[in-house]
Design a protein around this motif. Structure first.
Motif: not given
Ligand SMILES: [Zn+2]
Ligand SMILES: [Zn+2]
Length: 241
Positions: A13, A16, A30, A33
C-alpha cells in the motif's frame, strides 16, 4: 500462483506500506486506507466549520457596528492554530494543492486560477465557501486516486495530518473549561440581567444560566456583542472607569 521471489517485490500500500491482498492487486493503496481517508475527509468538513466559527469568535465580532470604545467584553482567547487553519494558506490551500495535483494527473487541467503563474497566491476566494467544494472533489475522486494515482500515498498522509491538526486545534487540552464572555445584556422588567456569560472555543452556543436566553451562532453572537456594548455605553455614562 508462482511469484519469482528474488526479483519480484510484493506490492505494498502506498499509504500504510502493508502488503496488498491479491484482491487489491493493481491498486495504489489498500482498501482500508481508502475507507479511512474517505471518513477523514467527511469529518474534515464538520471540523472545518467549527474551526471557522471559532476563528470568528476569536477575532471578535466587531464588523458591522461602529466599535464602541468601552466594551469590556473579553473575546475568546485567540489560538494561532485555529486562526491559521481558517485563513488562506491554511486548510483551504492545502486541500487545493491536493485537488490540483489530482486534476493534473487526470488530465483535467486546473481551474481558471491556472492562468496566473502563481497558482496559490492568486487564489483569493473565500475558504469558508470553497473548502466544502474541495472536500467533495476529493471524496468523489478518492476511489480513482487509490486505484491509479501513484503519488496518492503522500496525499493520504497530508489529509491525515490536516484532519489531526484540525481536531487538535479544537481540543480543550490546553484550555479546559470555559471563558467569560461578558455579562448578559437582556432586560428583565426594566433591569439588566447581568449574569456572567461563558463560552468555549469549540462551540458557539452561549446560554445565560440566569434568564435562559441563548445565542446560537455567529449572528446571535454579533447581536449579543451589540447589546453588551449598548449596555456598557449606557452604564458608562454614570460610572466612570
Ligand atoms: Zn494502506
Ligand atoms: Zn440573562
Amino acid at each position: 500462483m508462482h511469484q519469482p521471489e528474488d526479483e519480484y517485490a510484493w506490492p505494498v500500500c502506498g499509504a500504510c506500506s502493508r502488503e496488498l491482498w491479491e484482491s487489491e492487486a493493481g491498486r495504489q493503496t489498500c482498501r482500508l486506507c481508502e475507507t479511512r481517508t474517505s471518513e477523514r475527509l467527511r469529518e474534515l468538513g464538520a471540523l472545518y466549520e467549527q474551526i471557522n466559527t471559532s476563528a470568528a469568535l476569536m477575532r471578535g465580532a466587531r464588523r458591522g457596528g461602529a466599535p464602541t470604545s468601552g466594551s469590556r467584553t473579553p473575546p475568546i482567547p485567540p489560538r494561532l492554530e485555529v486562526l491559521s487553519l481558517a485563513a488562506n494558506g491554511g486548510a483551504a490551500t492545502r486541500l487545493q494543492a491536493i485537488e490540483d495535483s489530482w486534476r493534473q494527473a487526470l488530465g483535467w487541467g486546473l481551474e481558471l486560477r491556472r492562468n496566473d503563474l502563481h497558482v496559490f497566491a492568486s487564489w483569493r476566494s473565500d475558504p469558508r465557501r470553497d473548502v466544502p467544494a474541495r472536500i467533495r472533489f476529493l471524496i468523489n475522486n478518492l476511489p480513482w486516486a487509490c486505484d491509479d494515482y501513484d503519488s496518492v500515498g503522500q496525499d493520504i498522509e497530508e489529509i491525515r495530518r490536516l484532519h489531526a491538526e484540525c481536531k487538535q486545534a479544537l481540543s480543550h487540552d490546553r484550555k479546559p473549561g470555559r471563558v467569560n464572555v461578558g455579562h448578559c445584556p437582556i432586560q428583565i422588567d426594566g433591569e439588566t440581567c447581568g449574569a456572567q456569560l461563558t463560552a468555549t472555543a469549540a462551540n458557539s452556543h452561549i446560554r445565560c444560566g440566569n434568564c435562559g436566553t441563548q445565542w446560537d451562532d455567529m449572528w446571535g453572537w454579533r447581536e449579543l456583542r451589540q447589546a453588551q456594548d449598548a449596555v456598557a455605553a449606557e452604564e458608562g455614562r454614570g460610572v466612570a472607569a
